[in-house]
Design a protein around this motif. Structure first.
Motif, PDB file in Angstrom:
ATOM      1  N   GLY A  18       0.779  -1.421   0.081  1.00  0.00           N
ATOM      2  CA  GLY A  18      -0.187   0.036  -0.119  1.00  0.00           C
ATOM      3  C   GLY A  18       1.076   1.295   0.016  1.00  0.00           C
ATOM      4  O   GLY A  18       2.171   1.338  -0.140  1.00  0.00           O
ATOM      5  N   THR A  19       0.119   2.374   0.339  1.00  0.00           N
ATOM      6  CA  THR A  19       0.795   3.570   0.119  1.00  0.00           C
ATOM      7  C   THR A  19       1.775   3.878   1.171  1.00  0.00           C
ATOM      8  O   THR A  19       2.621   4.835   1.055  1.00  0.00           O
ATOM      9  N   SER A  20       1.642   3.213   2.325  1.00  0.00           N
ATOM     10  CA  SER A  20       2.738   3.302   3.279  1.00  0.00           C
ATOM     11  C   SER A  20       4.059   2.697   3.074  1.00  0.00           C
ATOM     12  O   SER A  20       4.979   3.311   3.355  1.00  0.00           O
ATOM     13  N   ASP A  22       5.303  -0.132   3.381  1.00  0.00           N
ATOM     14  CA  ASP A  22       6.406  -0.747   4.467  1.00  0.00           C
ATOM     15  C   ASP A  22       6.483  -2.292   4.255  1.00  0.00           C
ATOM     16  O   ASP A  22       7.153  -2.936   4.692  1.00  0.00           O
ATOM     17  N   ASN A 186     -10.429   1.962   7.118  1.00  0.00           N
ATOM     18  CA  ASN A 186      -8.974   1.661   6.924  1.00  0.00           C
ATOM     19  C   ASN A 186      -8.121   2.746   7.296  1.00  0.00           C
ATOM     20  O   ASN A 186      -8.254   3.774   6.952  1.00  0.00           O
ATOM     21  N   GLY A 189      -1.684   4.275   4.714  1.00  0.00           N
ATOM     22  CA  GLY A 189      -0.966   5.600   4.319  1.00  0.00           C
ATOM     23  C   GLY A 189      -2.114   6.534   4.282  1.00  0.00           C
ATOM     24  O   GLY A 189      -1.982   7.525   4.954  1.00  0.00           O
ATOM     25  N   ILE A 190      -3.189   6.141   3.582  1.00  0.00           N
ATOM     26  CA  ILE A 190      -4.257   7.041   3.438  1.00  0.00           C
ATOM     27  C   ILE A 190      -5.398   6.283   4.350  1.00  0.00           C
ATOM     28  O   ILE A 190      -5.532   5.042   4.715  1.00  0.00           O
ATOM     29  N   ASN A 214      -1.743   7.326   7.994  1.00  0.00           N
ATOM     30  CA  ASN A 214      -0.488   7.281   8.690  1.00  0.00           C
ATOM     31  C   ASN A 214       0.615   8.199   7.967  1.00  0.00           C
ATOM     32  O   ASN A 214       1.544   8.068   8.377  1.00  0.00           O
ATOM     33  N   ASP A 218       4.180   8.993   9.449  1.00  0.00           N
ATOM     34  CA  ASP A 218       5.235   8.456   8.876  1.00  0.00           C
ATOM     35  C   ASP A 218       6.115   9.234   8.496  1.00  0.00           C
ATOM     36  O   ASP A 218       7.426   9.199   8.693  1.00  0.00           O
ATOM     37  N   ASP A 231       5.444   5.833  14.225  1.00  0.00           N
ATOM     38  CA  ASP A 231       5.480   5.963  15.460  1.00  0.00           C
ATOM     39  C   ASP A 231       4.896   4.732  16.283  1.00  0.00           C
ATOM     40  O   ASP A 231       3.730   4.510  16.326  1.00  0.00           O
ATOM     41  N   ASN A 233       3.442   2.021  17.954  1.00  0.00           N
ATOM     42  CA  ASN A 233       2.337   2.045  19.205  1.00  0.00           C
ATOM     43  C   ASN A 233       1.737   3.574  19.579  1.00  0.00           C
ATOM     44  O   ASN A 233       1.301   3.536  20.564  1.00  0.00           O
ATOM     45  N   GLY A 325      -2.723  -0.557   9.398  1.00  0.00           N
ATOM     46  CA  GLY A 325      -1.654  -0.430  10.561  1.00  0.00           C
ATOM     47  C   GLY A 325      -2.001   0.567  11.396  1.00  0.00           C
ATOM     48  O   GLY A 325      -1.696   0.429  12.442  1.00  0.00           O
ATOM     49  N   GLU A 361      -6.715  -6.020   3.562  1.00  0.00           N
ATOM     50  CA  GLU A 361      -6.629  -5.534   2.195  1.00  0.00           C
ATOM     51  C   GLU A 361      -6.266  -6.630   1.332  1.00  0.00           C
ATOM     52  O   GLU A 361      -6.691  -6.691   0.158  1.00  0.00           O
TER      53      GLU A 361
HETATM   54  N1  LIG Z   1       2.939  -0.898  15.750  1.00  0.00           N
HETATM   55  C1  LIG Z   1       2.483   0.047  15.020  1.00  0.00           C
HETATM   56  N2  LIG Z   1       2.376   1.278  15.708  1.00  0.00           N
HETATM   57  C2  LIG Z   1       1.918   2.421  15.084  1.00  0.00           C
HETATM   58  N3  LIG Z   1       1.897   2.304  13.670  1.00  0.00           N
HETATM   59  C3  LIG Z   1       1.807   1.370  12.975  1.00  0.00           C
HETATM   60  C4  LIG Z   1       2.355  -0.049  13.777  1.00  0.00           C
HETATM   61  N4  LIG Z   1       2.026  -0.935  12.596  1.00  0.00           N
HETATM   62  C5  LIG Z   1       1.777  -0.417  11.412  1.00  0.00           C
HETATM   63  N5  LIG Z   1       1.770   0.888  11.621  1.00  0.00           N
HETATM   64  C6  LIG Z   1       1.256   1.888  10.651  1.00  0.00           C
HETATM   65  O1  LIG Z   1       0.648   1.261   9.571  1.00  0.00           O
HETATM   66  C7  LIG Z   1       1.092   1.708   8.528  1.00  0.00           C
HETATM   67  C8  LIG Z   1       1.125   0.605   7.431  1.00  0.00           C
HETATM   68  O2  LIG Z   1      -0.287   0.384   7.446  1.00  0.00           O
HETATM   69  P1  LIG Z   1      -0.906  -0.488   6.330  1.00  0.00           P
HETATM   70  O3  LIG Z   1       0.176  -1.435   5.889  1.00  0.00           O
HETATM   71  O4  LIG Z   1      -2.330  -0.861   6.569  1.00  0.00           O
HETATM   72  O5  LIG Z   1      -0.799   0.588   4.990  1.00  0.00           O
HETATM   73  P2  LIG Z   1      -0.868   0.497   3.530  1.00  0.00           P
HETATM   74  O6  LIG Z   1      -1.679  -1.020   3.121  1.00  0.00           O
HETATM   75  O7  LIG Z   1       0.469   0.689   3.078  1.00  0.00           O
HETATM   76  O8  LIG Z   1      -1.712   1.800   2.889  1.00  0.00           O
HETATM   77  P3  LIG Z   1      -3.074   1.984   2.253  1.00  0.00           P
HETATM   78  O9  LIG Z   1      -4.259   1.096   2.671  1.00  0.00           O
HETATM   79  O10 LIG Z   1      -3.150   3.436   2.331  1.00  0.00           O
HETATM   80  O11 LIG Z   1      -2.648   1.580   0.816  1.00  0.00           O
HETATM   81  C9  LIG Z   1       2.740   1.869   8.693  1.00  0.00           C
HETATM   82  O12 LIG Z   1       3.280   2.779   7.877  1.00  0.00           O
HETATM   83  C10 LIG Z   1       2.707   2.515  10.198  1.00  0.00           C
HETATM   84  O13 LIG Z   1       2.215   4.143  10.196  1.00  0.00           O
END
Ligand SMILES: Nc1ncnc2c1ncn2[C@@H]1O[C@H](COP(=O)(O)OP(=O)(O)OP(=O)(O)O)[C@@H](O)[C@H]1O
Ligand SMILES: CC(=O)N[C@H]1[C@@H]2OC[C@@H](O2)[C@@H](O)[C@@H]1O[C@H](C)C(=O)O
Length: 406
Positions: A18-20, A22, A186, A189-190, A214, A218, A231, A233, A325, A361
């Motif tokens: 996703g957009t994060s 990660d 959800n 990232g968004i 986030n 982030d 950040d 938790n 996340g 997702e």
């Molecule tokens: N333990 C945690 N504490 C705080 N934040 C967390 C933790 N674990 C994950 N996150 C947050 O969640 C984000 C990842 O979330 P997720 O994988 O749902 O996003 P994504 O799928 O990449 O984004 P999108 O849904 O926007 O496409 C991380 O970048 C972080 O900001």
């Protein structure tokens, strides 16, 4: 979905990055038609795996978010490279649940969004209407021997839709409730919300991106607390105070008052936006943890503001069910609980209802792929703004490793 169709207990893999940025979320699901709900399906999550991106991959993806540094050679190479990584993630997660690739009907891969401009002229000066997800499905199919559905968003956009959000289609199938109005929020990232009114029919479901999830948090943490990239938790935010002046500035972004349907991304809340905040922080001598606390509060505020502006006038919700996340950020959850309390909306995470915030997702893209393979429409026009239902996703067939009947 037709109960007699090929989907009676089908195994699928769903992939989400996703957009994060990660990493890669990979899920193996068993899908079967619901015995109780007429249009419903049921799923069982057989295995889930998150593979974080190595820093080099993450940095290379970030380079592609800037149209100037995203040269065609870099986009092409990353398209192939991500295809390889998605294929490895697929084989790994299948191995985890003891199935073999030949038992998997299809892989549904979201890909990595590197550009999303659903509204014309969003970048000013340019006349754009496009969305770009990379990580080639043909690489995934040929490395794994499993048909792969990828590049979902373009078909919806071709019919005038935003190409997002797509998960509401699956949330309707999986979570529609006869007694409660649910808000499926959800926070990746968004942030994006799906509204499932009590016992909704498909044309009553609506959804939209609420704003940053986030992404700003982030971005700030990566700059102010490196080498941290999130950040964890919500501990940094918990130690800070909201800065009123910064909060007011952030709340003025015109995205929050734009009419539905709407979607957003890194183009609006990415690195340039974070750089502006850091500049203001320096000028005003703000503390780093206060800036993170403010960005966290902004995300919570944008979710409740969306509820008040677009949802509550028509539907009083019973529950806000959080996935993504952001579920793990305790400060964000605290802020959400505080802001939703006056509305009598209970704030719960996927884990609170026996689900998995990380896997949601990836599961959705497995389900969307199944519809593509069956040549069934899998967008919700009311949600995306498309003029009609379409079959989203492009199918790549493997040349080797699979019989035609598999
Ligand atoms: N333990 C945690 N504490 C705080 N934040 C967390 C933790 N674990 C994950 N996150 C947050 O969640 C984000 C990842 O979330 P997720 O994988 O749902 O996003 P994504 O799928 O990449 O984004 P999108 O849904 O926007 O496409 C991380 O970048 C972080 O900001
Ligand atoms: C263009 C794009 O990748 N959009 C994502 C992003 O991440 C969350 C939100 O913004 C949502 O609109 C969408 O993803 C989910 C999977 C969706 O389409 O439902």
């Amino acid at each position: 979905m037709d109960k007699q169709s090929k989907v009676d207990a089908t195994y699928l893999v769903g992939l989400m990055s996703g957009t994060s940025v990660d990493g890669i979320d990979a899920a193996v699901v068993k899908l079967f038609p619901s015995a109780e709900k007429e249009h419903g399906v049921e799923i069982e999550l057989l295995a889930f795996e998150n593979t974080p991106f190595e820093m080099q991959v993450r940095n290379s993806i970030f380079e592609l978010f800037d149209p100037v540094s995203a040269t065609i050679d870099k986009v092409g190479a990353m398209n192939m490279w991500l295809g390889e990584l998605y294929a490895q993630a697929t084989l790994s997660v299948i191995g985890k649940c003891g199935l073999s690739p030949s038992q998997i009907f299809a892989v549904g891969s979201h890909g990595q969004t590197i550009y999303h401009a659903p509204d014309e002229n969003v970048m000013g000066g340019y006349n754009l209407h496009c969305t770009v997800q990379i990580g080639d499905g043909a690489v995934i199919a040929n490395r794994t021997g499993i048909p792969c559905v990828s590049d979902f968003r373009v078909a919806d956009m071709a019919m005038g839709g935003q190409g997002a959000p797509l998960v509401p289609f699956t949330e309707y199938l999986l979570f529609n409730n006869p007694k409660k109005t649910l808000l499926m929020q959800n926070i990746g990232g968004i942030g994006n919300v799906t509204v499932l009114p009590v016992n909704a029919s498909p044309d009553e479901v609506f959804a939209f991106d609420t704003g940053p999830g986030n992404m700003i948090i982030d971005g700030l943490v990566s700059q102010l607390f490196a080498p941290m990239t999130m950040d964890v938790n919500g501990e940094i935010g918990a130690g800070g105070q909201v800065i009123d002046e910064l909060l007011k500035w952030m709340q003025q972004d015109k995205y929050y008052t734009m009419p539905l349907p709407k979607s957003t991304g890194r183009e609006r809340f990415g690195q340039q936006y974070v750089a502006q905040i850091i500049e203001m922080m320096k000028v005003n001598n703000w503390k780093a943890e206060d800036v993170v606390a403010t960005a966290t509060y902004l995300t919570a505020w944008s979710i409740v503001d969306s509820y008040e502006r677009y949802i509550a006038p028509q539907h009083q919700a019973e529950q806000l069910l959080i996935g993504g996340g952001g579920s793990y950020n305790k400060t964000l959850l605290r802020d959400l609980q505080h802001l939703f309390a006056p509305h009598n909306v209970q704030v719960l995470t996927q884990e609170d209802i026996g689900g998995n915030s990380d896997a949601k997702e990836a599961i959705a893209f497995a389900l969307l792929a199944c519809y593509t393979m069956e040549r069934l429409p899998n967008n919700i026009p009311l949600v995306t703004g498309a003029s009609q239902p379409v079959v989203m996703g492009k199918i790549s067939w493997p040349y080797i490793g699979r019989s035609q009947e598999a």
